[in-house]
Design a protein around this motif. Sequence first.
Motif, PDB file in Angstrom:
ATOM      1  N   ILE A  95      46.834  47.613  39.881  1.00 48.28           N
ATOM      2  CA  ILE A  95      45.471  48.135  39.895  1.00 48.28           C
ATOM      3  C   ILE A  95      44.514  46.957  39.835  1.00 48.28           C
ATOM      4  O   ILE A  95      44.653  46.077  38.984  1.00 48.28           O
ATOM      5  N   GLY A  96      43.568  46.914  40.758  1.00 51.44           N
ATOM      6  CA  GLY A  96      42.566  45.849  40.747  1.00 51.44           C
ATOM      7  C   GLY A  96      41.433  46.196  39.806  1.00 51.44           C
ATOM      8  O   GLY A  96      41.053  47.353  39.700  1.00 51.44           O
ATOM      9  N   VAL A  97      40.913  45.177  39.094  1.00 47.15           N
ATOM     10  CA  VAL A  97      39.812  45.426  38.162  1.00 47.15           C
ATOM     11  C   VAL A  97      38.690  44.423  38.406  1.00 47.15           C
ATOM     12  O   VAL A  97      38.933  43.225  38.519  1.00 47.15           O
ATOM     13  N   ALA A  99      35.239  43.350  36.510  1.00 44.95           N
ATOM     14  CA  ALA A  99      34.493  43.567  35.274  1.00 44.95           C
ATOM     15  C   ALA A  99      33.043  43.163  35.467  1.00 44.95           C
ATOM     16  O   ALA A  99      32.653  42.640  36.515  1.00 44.95           O
ATOM     17  N   SER A 103      34.416  37.071  34.796  1.00 46.37           N
ATOM     18  CA  SER A 103      35.693  37.515  35.329  1.00 46.37           C
ATOM     19  C   SER A 103      36.395  36.467  36.178  1.00 46.37           C
ATOM     20  O   SER A 103      37.565  36.597  36.453  1.00 46.37           O
ATOM     21  N   LEU A 104      35.680  35.405  36.588  1.00 50.08           N
ATOM     22  CA  LEU A 104      36.370  34.387  37.386  1.00 50.08           C
ATOM     23  C   LEU A 104      36.969  33.326  36.473  1.00 50.08           C
ATOM     24  O   LEU A 104      36.400  32.978  35.443  1.00 50.08           O
ATOM     25  N   PHE A 105      38.140  32.796  36.874  1.00 48.01           N
ATOM     26  CA  PHE A 105      38.771  31.735  36.094  1.00 48.01           C
ATOM     27  C   PHE A 105      38.018  30.430  36.357  1.00 48.01           C
ATOM     28  O   PHE A 105      38.033  29.930  37.478  1.00 48.01           O
ATOM     29  N   TYR A 116      45.237  34.258  43.000  1.00 46.48           N
ATOM     30  CA  TYR A 116      45.961  34.379  41.725  1.00 46.48           C
ATOM     31  C   TYR A 116      46.918  35.575  41.715  1.00 46.48           C
ATOM     32  O   TYR A 116      48.089  35.449  41.360  1.00 46.48           O
ATOM     33  N   GLY A 117      46.399  36.731  42.129  1.00 46.28           N
ATOM     34  CA  GLY A 117      47.238  37.932  42.155  1.00 46.28           C
ATOM     35  C   GLY A 117      48.379  37.818  43.160  1.00 46.28           C
ATOM     36  O   GLY A 117      49.464  38.356  42.956  1.00 46.28           O
ATOM     37  N   LYS A 120      51.101  35.602  41.659  1.00 44.55           N
ATOM     38  CA  LYS A 120      51.900  36.331  40.670  1.00 44.55           C
ATOM     39  C   LYS A 120      52.880  37.276  41.347  1.00 44.55           C
ATOM     40  O   LYS A 120      53.890  37.652  40.792  1.00 44.55           O
ATOM     41  N   ARG A 164      39.151  39.029  44.900  1.00 43.23           N
ATOM     42  CA  ARG A 164      40.368  38.767  44.141  1.00 43.23           C
ATOM     43  C   ARG A 164      41.062  40.075  43.738  1.00 43.23           C
ATOM     44  O   ARG A 164      42.277  40.192  43.794  1.00 43.23           O
ATOM     45  N   ALA A 165      40.244  41.064  43.363  1.00 44.90           N
ATOM     46  CA  ALA A 165      40.820  42.335  42.920  1.00 44.90           C
ATOM     47  C   ALA A 165      41.422  43.121  44.086  1.00 44.90           C
ATOM     48  O   ALA A 165      42.288  43.960  43.886  1.00 44.90           O
ATOM     49  N   PHE A 168      45.455  41.626  46.685  1.00 48.24           N
ATOM     50  CA  PHE A 168      46.867  41.989  46.600  1.00 48.24           C
ATOM     51  C   PHE A 168      47.116  43.447  46.978  1.00 48.24           C
ATOM     52  O   PHE A 168      48.173  43.999  46.696  1.00 48.24           O
TER      53      PHE A 168
ATOM     54  N   LEU B 179      38.678  37.520  30.625  1.00 53.63           N
ATOM     55  CA  LEU B 179      39.435  36.659  31.540  1.00 53.63           C
ATOM     56  C   LEU B 179      40.922  36.934  31.424  1.00 53.63           C
ATOM     57  O   LEU B 179      41.638  37.012  32.425  1.00 53.63           O
ATOM     58  N   THR B 182      41.752  40.340  32.869  1.00 53.22           N
ATOM     59  CA  THR B 182      41.720  40.310  34.332  1.00 53.22           C
ATOM     60  C   THR B 182      42.993  39.671  34.877  1.00 53.22           C
ATOM     61  O   THR B 182      43.588  40.167  35.834  1.00 53.22           O
ATOM     62  N   SER B 185      45.673  42.163  34.842  1.00 49.91           N
ATOM     63  CA  SER B 185      45.557  43.167  35.900  1.00 49.91           C
ATOM     64  C   SER B 185      45.976  42.583  37.242  1.00 49.91           C
ATOM     65  O   SER B 185      46.390  43.297  38.139  1.00 49.91           O
ATOM     66  N   LEU B 186      45.874  41.249  37.362  1.00 51.28           N
ATOM     67  CA  LEU B 186      46.266  40.609  38.616  1.00 51.28           C
ATOM     68  C   LEU B 186      47.771  40.378  38.678  1.00 51.28           C
ATOM     69  O   LEU B 186      48.279  39.880  39.677  1.00 51.28           O
TER      70      LEU B 186
END
Lengths: 402, 276
Positions: A95-97, A99, A103-105, A116-117, A120, A164-165, A168, B179, B182, B185-186
């Motif tokens: 599930i993409g989120v 916020a 929210s960004l790294f 990133y997703g 993973k 990003r959300a 994937f 962070l 998130t 969730s990724l």
Amino acid sequence: MSEPSTTHPTKRTDAPEADGHLRLVNVTKHFGKVTAVRGIHLAVRRGELMTLLGPSGSGKTTLLRMIAGYETVTDGSIDVDGVDLSALAPWLRNIGVVAQQYSLFPHLTVAKNIAYGLAKRRWPRQQRTSRVDEMLDLVRLHGLGDRFPWQLSGGQQQRVALARALAFRPTLLLMDEPLGALDRQLRVDMTEEIRRLHRELGTTIVYVTHDRDEALALSDRVTVMRDGLIVESDTPQQLFAQPASAFVARFFGDARIIPTAVLAKQLVDHGVMLRSASGPIPLGVATQDASSEIAILPHALSQVRSGNAHLELEIDVKDYQFYGDTVRVTGLLAGYPVIARMPQDRLSGRQIGPTRFYADPADLVVVHPDPPDSPAETVSATTQSPSGAQPNNDVPTGTRRR
Amino acid sequence: MNSSLSSRQARPFPAQRVLARLLPLLARAAVAVIIIALLVPVVVVILLSFSAESFIQFPPKAWGFRQYAAITQSDVWIDAVLLSVKVAAPSAAIAVVVGTLAAFAITRTSMRGRSVIQALGLGSLIIPSSAYAVALYGVFEKLNLLGTFWGLVAIDSMLALPVVLLLVTAAIDQVPRQLELTAMSLGARRLRVGAEITLRLVAPSLVAATIFSFVLSFDESVFVIFLGGGLSTLPAAIYAAVTVGLDPVITAIASALMLATGLVLALGLIVRGKDR
């Protein structure tokens, strides 16, 4: 259809549909003694953009966090395509989120944030880079992949978060007040952007907001929440024009509420057909229910008589406020505050004091009155009901269930 | 009544006025005295280290690098510095690893007793060192740790723990929970989130914590004298030298030590300052 144990009018609350993509069944959340979500039933169709709208403390964000897996579910179940999510950790839910902020790294570039997703999920490197480029194009940030988040504007950052959300290919996208930190113009632009993305990708989106205009402009369907319960769930058009409850009429349509009996005293003809969520209803019939109330939507009133607007009402006008395309009139109808909003050409003048207004009876909506106020809401309540609000006498559903 | 009250507030009594002017002056004077009291011995030691004489005398009659040359000629001092480094390195490493794990437990779990960990972790800051050293003497004797290398490492890592705990918990608190959520969730598991997001974002503070721990252990003098059993780290060697007689070499050692410590601590502050 509605839960017997709920105290709010849940007339239009969906029962879980068989074709629901995301289905919430009796979802309940307690935080210690506080019940944030009280047995919610909700189904979201595939490809639907559904907004959870409600004031703060209504439980909408808690509901979203339970879908994301950030919070556990106290009772009930959440499933996507028939798969129960409660056993799945957040990282397994696909599930993409998005916020509201942070929210960004910060230590990763835009491209690495988006990837990133994918990393993973062990996508091969080549596919990763091409997907990142694709997503950058999609959110119109082509060529900014090597930037760091702090080098981007707030709007750009949110678009990266969105990319990003979505990168994937999540089964579901959750958005928690994603425009809350942006200024007004940017919000309008982003609303358009989100609608375009939704149209192009067809992803199912659950969108949380407390902003009525955002919900109106964005959604296929709006679910209005209050006190951890669903008040109504319907298309924005329907909720705006034919609210079933006084709460939605006020919160969504900026309507003012008067008891039906008060309106009946103003009118001679009790046979006029008023509107209600369950179809037209004669004023005389509506009056039989002593507790029934009428929502007067701002656009229902005009100072000029026309074909449908033929009901005469006398309003004690207090003020006119100019809003460019419309003028907002505030006044009292039989002692109850009302708001009228009309274009300039439907104003007959600008006199203060008793003035004749015309209404289309089909724009006067018979609604369910509010439930007795819960303690949490008495502070922010904007209830017009002259009878004093009764102290809360509803038992939290969770307690009852035990 | 009213007017006299307000005029009293507007114009204070002469004594009050004098005090109001005097107080800031007094405060400044106090600060100046403190700074001078702290700095004068340092300056004197540095000046003395450039004396060319064989005994301590101020002001020196002749200047030169005789004392610095003496350090390099004696194995005692070089061995002492090496031993200090050997103790400080593992002590800092242990303190940072244990402290960081504890910091995670304190800030990012709902583990039972985490406030107890936090309080106990800061314990060695609160207890007077000499009292603590006396108490540890008995424990070390039972465990046969008196005068051993790993005994010193154990003490030093425990002394450095509060510094690590304070620095790292503060840094983790600065990382927004959003962070981490998130990242989950990724598709990142909890440990991966900890390593790739949280730990990465607090890295500057980890470097600073390592440096501070190292310096703390390198400079530690009370416990090594009580429990070191003759193990001669640099502070112990200096102490020994001072108790036997006043060898002017120690002024050079002290000066070099101050310079090195100052540089390393400044480095730590710079690294931490870069943490946005």
